[in-house]
Structure formats: C-alpha cells, structure tokens
Scaffold this active site. Sequence first.
Site, mmCIF file in Angstrom:
data_model
loop_
_atom_site.group_PDB
_atom_site.id
_atom_site.type_symbol
_atom_site.label_atom_id
_atom_site.label_comp_id
_atom_site.label_asym_id
_atom_site.label_seq_id
_atom_site.Cartn_x
_atom_site.Cartn_y
_atom_site.Cartn_z
ATOM 1 N N SER A 89 0.856 -1.183 0.000
ATOM 2 C CA SER A 89 0.000 0.000 0.000
ATOM 3 C C SER A 89 0.888 1.227 0.000
ATOM 4 O O SER A 89 1.992 1.201 0.563
ATOM 5 C CB SER A 89 -0.856 -0.033 1.273
ATOM 6 N N TYR B 10 -1.467 -0.296 10.526
ATOM 7 C CA TYR B 10 -1.493 -0.717 9.123
ATOM 8 C C TYR B 10 -0.239 -0.215 8.398
ATOM 9 O O TYR B 10 0.453 -0.984 7.712
ATOM 10 C CB TYR B 10 -2.749 -0.170 8.466
ATOM 11 N N LYS C 37 2.750 -2.446 6.753
ATOM 12 C CA LYS C 37 3.003 -2.500 5.309
ATOM 13 C C LYS C 37 4.437 -2.048 4.992
ATOM 14 O O LYS C 37 5.050 -2.541 4.042
ATOM 15 C CB LYS C 37 1.982 -1.652 4.543
#
Length: 231
Positions: free
Chosen positions: A135, A151, A155
Amino acid sequence: METALVTGANRGIGYALVKALVDSDFRVLAGCRDLENSVGLKKLESSGSIQILELDVSSDESVEAAARKSPDRIDIIVNNAGLMPERGNESIAEIDFNHLRSAFEVNVLGAARVIRSFLPRLRRSNRPRILNVSSGLGSIAERDSSTYYAYAVSKAALNMLTRSTAFEFAPEGITVVAISPGWVRTDMGGEEADISPEESAAALVEAIRKIGPNLSGKFLDRFGQTGKYVW
Ligand SMILES: NC(=O)c1ccc[n+]([C@@H]2O[C@H](COP(=O)([O-])OP(=O)(O)OC[C@H]3O[C@@H](n4cnc5c(N)ncnc54)[C@H](OP(=O)(O)O)[C@@H]3O)[C@@H](O)[C@H]2O)c1
C-alpha cells in the site's frame, strides 16, 4: 497453464483477482480462512474453475496444511490477505497494541508464513513470482501524516520483507515484488475509493503476466510499473 495462489480470496480484491485469473486461464488456488464465508468461491469451485484452500495466514499449522493439500508446483503467490485493524485517527498516546500485533500477524508474518510453507512448490516453477500486496501507506519516503499506525507500520515492514527476500531469492530466479492495488472500493478501501475490485484485479493480472527478475525487489503500481511508489 500456470498455477496461482491468492490468499484472502473470499472477498474484496482477492475475490476479484481469483475471477480475473480464472478468466485469463490461470489455475487458481483460492486461500480462505473461513469456508463458511466463501459463497462465491464455492460456486467457482463447483464449476471446476478453482481449488479452495482453507488458509488462515495467522496460523503456522493452517498455512502448512494448505501447502500440503496444494499441487506440487505453484508459479505465483499473491500475498493479498490483509488487515487494517484501526479507525485510523488514533494517537500513538492511545494506540491499542493489539492493533499493531494483529496487523503484523496478518500483513507481515502472514506473508512470511505463506512464502516459507509454499517455497518448495514455488521452486518447481520455471517462472516463480511472489506478489506482496502492499500500500502507498507503507511508503516511508512518502509518509506525510500519522494516520493508520498499525497498518502503515506493518506494510512498511512487508516492503522490507519483499526487498530482503528478493535478494535472497535472486540467485534462483524467484521474482519478489511489492505491489499496490490502488485505492479500491472494498470493505477496507471504503465506498469513496477510486476504482472497483474488478479494475484493480484486471491490472494485477497484467502485472502478474509481465513481471520477471528485472523487477524483483521493486515497489510496483497495480499495472506492474515502477515510478509511482517509493519505499
Ligand atoms: N482496498 C484498498 O484500497 C487497498 C489499498 C491498498 C492496499 N490494499 C491491500 O489489498 C489487500 C486486499 O485488501 P481488500 O481491500 O480486498 O480488503 P478486504 O476487503 O478487507 O479483504 C481482506 C481479505 O483478507 C482476508 N484476511 C484477513 N485476515 C486473514 C487471515 N488471518 N487469513 C486469511 N485471510 C485473511 C479477509 O478474509 P475474511 O473475510 O475471512 O476476513 C479478506 O478476504 C490487503 O492486503 C490490503 O492491505 C487495499
């Protein structure tokens, strides 16, 4: 015919990717942690298009068992299963460490587990490829906010796993890339996102077709191009 494993295949980008791969004549192993939660996959399986694999990427045992039930050769692994556990606006002062733990368990260890358990099968391919679905939020250089701590940190770690494994596997010709699917209208991406899961999946199939050792260790956009994303 090439065989592709997609994790987190029961909904969102994973499900759209399974359908797009089937339509593009790939043999598909659809990893799904909850077989009750896979109505669409079951229909595809009963029509003979795919093989469903019970696969919870947060469990060593589940991933090992899934590998044992898989064909001897796998050409492509798409580490798509992912988790965004937080609201997104939490301060580090109030962060729930369980969000960090769960994001790492799925987004980082999950990919590492799948790579480790499926590696013997991947090594039997003439053109082995691993796509870690990352991402833009995992980019350190582009970071310009403090949203989605768990998150984003996970990532970024997945990106490092990608780059490191790319170097380890380079001598044996296994391609490893991080790839962003775009901002996609799924449960995770929300309704305001730019593109449909089908649009993302169509681009990802093209990327799967074209990537090779020259792109290993790179952070690609969904079309398989360099330049848009930086580590
Ligand atoms: N949507 C976006 O805009 C966007 C943008 C950038 C990157 N991504 C990445 O793209 C990937 C797919 O995202 P999405 O938007 O399709 O998300 P989604 O709609 O929330 O779907 C997530 C998928 O991951 C599966 N999953 C979660 N934990 C798992 C586990 N422990 N074992 C196996 N499967 C598990 C879910 O299965 P269950 O149904 O069982 O929960 C589901 O199939 C993720 O890696 C995400 O980070 C998405």
